[in-house]
Every structure is written in structure tokens, then in C-alpha cells.
Design an enzyme around this catalytic site. Structure first.
Site, PDB file in Angstrom:
ATOM      1  N   LYS A  12      11.556 -47.937   7.547  1.00 50.11           N
ATOM      2  CA  LYS A  12      11.084 -49.226   7.019  1.00 50.11           C
ATOM      3  C   LYS A  12      10.804 -50.211   8.163  1.00 50.11           C
ATOM      4  CE  LYS A  12      14.865 -49.764   4.505  1.00 50.11           C
ATOM      5  NZ  LYS A  12      15.574 -48.512   4.862  1.00 50.11           N
ATOM      6  N   ARG A  87      18.006 -55.023  -2.484  1.00 51.16           N
ATOM      7  CA  ARG A  87      18.862 -53.881  -2.187  1.00 51.16           C
ATOM      8  C   ARG A  87      19.568 -53.379  -3.445  1.00 51.16           C
ATOM      9  NH1 ARG A  87      18.824 -53.128   3.310  1.00 51.16           N
ATOM     10  NH2 ARG A  87      20.476 -51.754   3.951  1.00 51.16           N
ATOM     11  N   ARG A 123      18.775 -42.926  16.665  1.00 51.42           N
ATOM     12  CA  ARG A 123      18.156 -44.252  16.807  1.00 51.42           C
ATOM     13  C   ARG A 123      18.838 -45.073  17.895  1.00 51.42           C
ATOM     14  NH1 ARG A 123      17.471 -48.017  11.761  1.00 51.42           N
ATOM     15  NH2 ARG A 123      19.679 -47.538  11.502  1.00 51.42           N
ATOM     16  N   ARG A 156      23.292 -48.772  17.035  1.00 49.01           N
ATOM     17  CA  ARG A 156      23.908 -49.628  16.030  1.00 49.01           C
ATOM     18  C   ARG A 156      25.265 -49.060  15.630  1.00 49.01           C
ATOM     19  NH1 ARG A 156      19.276 -50.940  11.596  1.00 49.01           N
ATOM     20  NH2 ARG A 156      21.009 -50.503  10.198  1.00 49.01           N
ATOM     21  N   ARG A 167      26.705 -45.535   3.941  1.00 48.61           N
ATOM     22  CA  ARG A 167      25.439 -46.231   3.673  1.00 48.61           C
ATOM     23  C   ARG A 167      24.587 -45.430   2.689  1.00 48.61           C
ATOM     24  NH1 ARG A 167      23.126 -46.871   9.410  1.00 48.61           N
ATOM     25  NH2 ARG A 167      21.303 -47.774   8.396  1.00 48.61           N
TER      26      ARG A 167
END
Ligand code: AP5
Length: 216
Positions: A12, A87, A123, A156, A167
Site C-alpha cells: 500500500k 482499518r 522491509r 520497523r 498484525r
């Protein structure tokens, strides 16, 4: 307005940044705003940081206030990409209320869970300019330096394996129901997000072109 939906790691943020540049859209990413608050050490950041590190959602009212503030004062006709909001159904209903009938185009980036895990574990992001990298996606060959500004790349906290699984639980329980919420509207779109960044972008751009700039 465009909403980018999809699981954690769907791409996203990556796609929103490309869309912003290509279509001169305002990019509102609730996760990025919350991370800035954490970095600033604000009260909001202190509350949000603990929940984010655990992979949980930040309370609806706090995030809704952030979005309301971001939307206020934008120039008339400014196209917007919402990334990370709504969300859950409460947030979607809140958005519908404040938009008061304005068209919302939802683009759901569908990605297999195995791919999501690969993307999140690799990431890295730049603390200075915010550019998102992946250790195995060109041109981000370097594990520790941003290819845009040369600053250090970091991982992160919520990309740790144990947090990622929480998550994903939160995604399936709270965010996935938004597919049902939006899919009966003719402004709902889906793209295959398992492909390389440029191919996904091509598909999303076609949708944005079809919508027309004035209606984004
Ligand atoms: P947020 O920052 O919104 O995280 P997220 O939704 O989990 O999404 P991600 O940022 O992890 O992934 P992405 O889809 O943007 O993927 P990306 O482009 O980076 O939220 C974080 C936290 O904040 C939440 O857990 C919650 O606590 C809180 N929060 C935020 N909004 C909230 C809200 N509305 N309500 C309550 N709480 C909220 O890509 C991932 C990786 O894959 C990158 O390395 C990238 O380079 C790579 N990649 C991207 N696309 C491709 C591709 N096509 N092929 C190969 N690699 C790719």
C-alpha cells in the site's frame, strides 16, 4: 478519494508513493503519521507506540481525529489517497459520515500470505526520507543505506516475526471485513498485488485513469 486496502505488506505504502507522484495526489498514511508521533515522543505517540509494537490497532477515536485533521483545510478538488485507513468497520462508517456522500474508490491489493511474510521480513525504511526498501527488491541492494538520500535504513519494530503474526490476525478479524463493506459498491476494485511493483502500479494506474482525476 482513493482508499488502498490490503494486508500488512501488501504494498500500500509503495504504491501510494508512486500514485502520489504520478497523479499529484495527497497521500495520507495513518501508520506513517503515528510513527512520526512516536518519534516526536508526543502523548499520542506514547499511547500509539505500545499498541503498534504489539501489532494492535490504535484506538479508533485517536486515528479518526488524525484523519479528520488531515482532510480539513485541503484545497477544493485535491485528490487524496488514504493508506491504512479505514482499518475496521467503525472507521469506514466514520469516513462515510465525514465525506457526506463524496465518492470513495477502494482499491484492494490482494497478496498471498507467504508473499506478505517475505515482504515484511525484508522491509527496511529510511528514517530520514521515509523511502521504503526491500532487501531483495532492486535497486535496494544495500542492506543499510537509503538509495535516495544515503541515510541509514532501519527495520520497523512491528516487522518482527511475532508481531507480524498478530498484525495478520488483526487484519483478518478487523480489516478484511471491509471487503464485504465496500465490495457491493461499483467503486470497489481489486488488483493482484503478488506481481512486481511496476506491474501492480500499472494495474492501479489504469483504475485511477478510469476514475478520472477530477473524481479522485
Ligand atoms: P501501517 O503502517 O498502516 O502498516 P500496515 O497496514 O500493516 O501496512 P504496512 O505498512 O506494513 O505495509 P504496506 O502495505 O504499506 O506495504 P509496503 O509498501 O511497505 O500501520 C502500522 C500500525 O499503525 C498498525 O499495526 C496499527 O497499530 C497502527 N495504525 C495505522 N493505521 C491505523 C488505523 N487506521 N487504525 C488503528 N491503528 C492504525 O511494502 C512492504 C514491503 O514489501 C517493502 O519492503 C516493499 O519494498 C516490498 N514490496 C512492496 N510491493 C512489492 C511488490 N509488488 N513486490 C515485491 N516487494 C514489494
Amino acid at each position: 478519494m482513493i482508499i488502498l486496502l490490503g494486508p500488512p505488506g501488501a504494498g500500500k505504502g509503495t504504491q501510494a508513493k508512486k500514485l502520489k507522484a504520478a497523479f499529484q495526489l495527497k497521500h495520507i498514511a495513518t501508520g506513517d503519521i503515528l510513527r512520526q508521533e512516536v518519534q516526536r515522543g508526543s502523548e499520542l505517540g506514547k499511547t500509539a507506540g505500545k499498541l503498534m509494537d504489539a501489532g494492535e490497532l490504535v484506538p479508533d477515536e485517536l486515528v479518526a481525529e488524525i484523519v479528520r485533521n488531515c482532510l480539513e483545510g485541503l484545497p477544493e478538488g485535491q485528490g487524496i489517497i488514504l493508506d491504512g485507513f479505514p482499518r475496521n468497520v467503525w472507521q469506514a462508517e466514520f469516513l462515510d459520515r465525514i465525506l457526506d456522500g463524496q465518492n470513495v474508490h477502494v482499491i484492494n491489493i490482494k497478496v498471498d500470505e507467504r508473499e506478505v511474510l517475505k515482504r515484511l521480513s525484508g522491509r527496511r525504511y529510511c528514517k530520514e526520507c521515509g523511502k521504503i526498501h526491500h532487501v531483495s527488491v532492486p535497486p535496494s541492494h544495500s542492506l543499510d543505506r537509503c538509495d535516495a538520500c544515503g541515510s541509514a535504513l532501519v527495520q520497523r519494530k512491528d516487522d518482527r516475526e511475532e508481531v507480524v503474526s498478530e498484525r495478520l490476525n488483526v487484519y483478518w478479524a478487523q480489516t478484511y471485513p471491509l471487503v464485504n463493506y465496500y465490495s457491493s459498491r461499483n467503486t470497489y476494485h481489486e488488483v493482484d498485488g503478488n506481481r512486481e511493483v511496476s506491474r501492480v502500479f500499472e494495474s492501479i494506474s489504469k483504475i485511477v485513469d478510469t476514475i478520472g482525476h477530477d473524481r479522485v
